[in-house]
Design a protein around this motif. Structure first.
Motif, PDB file in Angstrom:
ATOM      1  N   SER A 428       0.829  -1.209   0.000  1.00  0.00           N
ATOM      2  CA  SER A 428       0.000   0.000   0.000  1.00  0.00           C
ATOM      3  C   SER A 428       0.867   1.264   0.000  1.00  0.00           C
ATOM      4  N   LEU A 429       2.116   1.136   0.434  1.00  0.00           N
ATOM      5  CA  LEU A 429       3.035   2.275   0.476  1.00  0.00           C
ATOM      6  C   LEU A 429       3.984   2.292  -0.722  1.00  0.00           C
ATOM      7  N   ALA A 430       4.207   1.133  -1.318  1.00  0.00           N
ATOM      8  CA  ALA A 430       5.190   1.021  -2.404  1.00  0.00           C
ATOM      9  C   ALA A 430       4.676   1.643  -3.691  1.00  0.00           C
ATOM     10  N   ASP A 431       5.597   1.822  -4.618  1.00  0.00           N
ATOM     11  CA  ASP A 431       5.266   2.349  -5.939  1.00  0.00           C
ATOM     12  C   ASP A 431       4.971   1.160  -6.852  1.00  0.00           C
ATOM     13  N   VAL A 432       3.680   0.836  -7.010  1.00  0.00           N
ATOM     14  CA  VAL A 432       3.266  -0.342  -7.774  1.00  0.00           C
ATOM     15  C   VAL A 432       2.670   0.089  -9.103  1.00  0.00           C
ATOM     16  N   THR A 433       3.216  -0.426 -10.184  1.00  0.00           N
ATOM     17  CA  THR A 433       2.668  -0.155 -11.518  1.00  0.00           C
ATOM     18  C   THR A 433       2.254  -1.470 -12.156  1.00  0.00           C
ATOM     19  N   GLU A 434       1.159  -1.434 -12.919  1.00  0.00           N
ATOM     20  CA  GLU A 434       0.654  -2.639 -13.566  1.00  0.00           C
ATOM     21  C   GLU A 434       1.257  -2.799 -14.961  1.00  0.00           C
ATOM     22  N   ASP A 435       1.523  -4.048 -15.302  1.00  0.00           N
ATOM     23  CA  ASP A 435       2.064  -4.375 -16.619  1.00  0.00           C
ATOM     24  C   ASP A 435       1.177  -5.453 -17.230  1.00  0.00           C
ATOM     25  N   LYS A 436       0.436  -5.099 -18.289  1.00  0.00           N
ATOM     26  CA  LYS A 436      -0.467  -6.054 -18.923  1.00  0.00           C
ATOM     27  C   LYS A 436       0.349  -7.077 -19.721  1.00  0.00           C
ATOM     28  N   VAL A 437       0.156  -8.338 -19.414  1.00  0.00           N
ATOM     29  CA  VAL A 437       0.901  -9.416 -20.056  1.00  0.00           C
ATOM     30  C   VAL A 437      -0.065 -10.492 -20.531  1.00  0.00           C
ATOM     31  N   SER A 438       0.454 -11.399 -21.334  1.00  0.00           N
ATOM     32  CA  SER A 438      -0.354 -12.541 -21.782  1.00  0.00           C
ATOM     33  C   SER A 438      -0.420 -13.584 -20.666  1.00  0.00           C
ATOM     34  N   LYS A 439      -1.324 -14.520 -20.832  1.00  0.00           N
ATOM     35  CA  LYS A 439      -1.427 -15.602 -19.854  1.00  0.00           C
ATOM     36  C   LYS A 439      -0.116 -16.385 -19.800  1.00  0.00           C
ATOM     37  N   GLU A 440       0.470 -16.625 -20.978  1.00  0.00           N
ATOM     38  CA  GLU A 440       1.708 -17.398 -21.035  1.00  0.00           C
ATOM     39  C   GLU A 440       2.835 -16.691 -20.278  1.00  0.00           C
ATOM     40  N   GLU A 441       2.901 -15.377 -20.436  1.00  0.00           N
ATOM     41  CA  GLU A 441       3.930 -14.616 -19.746  1.00  0.00           C
ATOM     42  C   GLU A 441       3.680 -14.604 -18.243  1.00  0.00           C
TER      43      GLU A 441
END
Length: 472
Positions: A428-441
């Motif tokens: 909740s404090l960290a710098d979290v960014t989302e990365d959209k990937v494939s299911k395989e990845e």
């Protein structure tokens, strides 16, 4: 009672404790005096038993209780006055033979012993908001939902024999007899008759179903497989085996029917609702994998951020546990260090690093949890017990009673809950960014994640020397 520190070496401390015989005698006399009005002795009216007579009857046992009380008081005094946090239970050394103990109990000698303790390291948590995390996120494809629907429908289809000489294909059902052997010798539980094998279901040992594709009714075939290293039977895990198979029938599945009736067969009102449930289930699987990768990144970041000495005994216990798993896995698989291109000593050095990492991370998470007053509630602990009881149908009451009467067992359930709550707090404090990937990845394993089970990357349970207190 005199307490003198005799050693301060890193995280090790030793203290010498001396209790004069006079102090033991004084407290023993006081307890015997208190017993006068509480015990009944034949020949004496209540409250009129002479202390001298009580001493003859109970003196030794009362003195032993007094000694135990002094030991407990000394431990508390050491912790409180020196403001230390114990990593392990104190180790006591009375250094006395039977004669020495007798002299103490008879009031002829002082009580003296040493207390050896290991303390938790002190370190500054500092700012953890700068930790950068990349969270892999994959969307559930409609094709996967449809595949799950078809798998569900396939369990309800009927099968009929295919034409003579027809070859078995994926999704066909093959009826077989088989005899399993290891090194040419039949093993217990390796024989079956009229067994249905649904090709492509992946319910049998890896490789078993694949080698039945293309067989025909009446054919006999020898299949070669290797039992998984995590197979339920230790005697079979990791072993090479053969199965002499006789194919009795090859059957094709009837038409797959994916409709509202399929949904109703599993208690749902419509096909659309069934699709929603399946998609939600898949999303849960994806989220679990994503969280696992996020947690590993977080642990890597914490491991790089903190460096401090570890309590020797805490570290040694963790290493011993890890190495025991390594040895067990190698025995099950029959692998040797030479086959792994290493030596036993080199492998031990690698696993020492793993054990050190796990202990260090455990202490870091415990400190962060404690400093932020993170606790496991009674409701959360109760839910964990209920969930554990559900894993043993028919034994729910016994499981419930076991955990409610065993504080250590409850602590084992609290520990992972506490850990997850601390991880959530840090995220909740960290710098979290989302990365959209494939299911395989998303499901791809990193090289370091493909380590043996003994090296599973998680903080050591031993961290809870400190965290157990926070989790209570």
């Amino acid at each position: 009672m005199q307490v003198t520190q005799t050693l301060a070496d890193g995280l090790k401390r030793e203290f010498k404790v001396v209790v004069p015989a006079a102090d033991i005698a004084t407290r023993t006399d006081a307890q015997l005096e208190d017993m006068k009005g509480k015990v009944r002795v034949n020949g004496f009216r209540p409250g009129k038993v002479p202390v001298a007579h009580l001493r003859r009857l109970y003196g030794r046992s009362v003195t032993a209780d007094v000694v135990n009380n002094f030991v407990g008081e000394a431990n508390r005094k050491i912790v409180d006055e020196n403001q230390i946090k114990l990593a392990m239970e104190p180790k006591l050394d009375f250094g006395a033979d039977d004669e020495g103990v007798t002299q103490v109990l008879d009031g002829k000698a002082d009580l003296a012993w040493t207390v050896a303790v290991e303390v938790l390291p002190t370190f500054e948590v500092g700012d953890i908001s700068g930790i950068k995390i990349v969270k892999p996120v994959a969307e559930v494809a409609d094709e996967e939902v449809q595949s799950r629907l078809e798998d569900l429908a396939r369990r309800n289809v009927t099968y009929a024999d295919k034409k003579a000489k027809s070859k078995a294909e994926t999704h066909d059902r093959v009826i077989v007899d088989f005899v399993g052997k290891i090194d040419g010798v039949e093993f217990e539980g390796g024989k079956g008759e009229d067994i249905s094998v649904d090709l492509g279901s992946n319910t049998f040992i890896p490789g078993f179903e694949d080698q039945l594709i293309g067989v025909t009714a009446g054919q006999e075939k020898t299949i070669e497989v290797k039992f998984p290293t995590n197979y339920a039977s230790d005697t079979l895990a990791g072993k090479d085996a053969t199965f002499d198979v006789k194919v009795k029938a090859v059957q094709a599945a009837g038409d797959l029917v994916v409709d509202d009736e399929l949904a109703k067969s599993v208690g749902l009102e419509s096909l659309d609702k069934l699709k929603e449930v399946i998609k939600s289930s898949i999303e849960g699987e994806y989220n679990n994998v994503s969280r696992s990768k996020v947690k590993r990144q977080l642990l890597d970041a914490l491991d790089a951020k903190y460096s401090f000495d570890l309590p020797p005994t805490l570290f040694q216990q963790e290493f011993d546990n890890v190495w025991l798993q390594v040895e067990r896995e190698m025995q099950q698989t029959g692998r040797t260090f030479e086959q792994e291109n290493t030596t036993e000593e080199a492998a031990k050095e690698d696993y020492r690093k793993i054990a050190a990492r796990r202990v260090r991370l455990g202490l870091v998470l415990a400190e962060i949890g404690e400093s932020n007053k993170i606790q496991v509630t009674e409701e959360e602990a109760t839910r964990a017990v209920i969930e554990r009881a559900r894993q043993f149908p028919g034994q729910e009451r016994q499981i419930w009673e076991f955990y409610t009467k065993n504080p250590q067992a409850i602590a084992e359930l609290r520990a992972p809950i506490f850990e997850d709550k601390v991880v959530d707090h840090i995220l909740s404090l960290a710098d979290v960014t989302e990365d959209k990937v494939s299911k395989e990845e998303l499901f791809k394993e990193d090289d370091e994640q493909a380590a043996p089970a003994a090296a599973e990357d998680k903080p050591a349970k031993a961290k809870k020397a400190k965290a157990a207190k926070s989790a209570e």
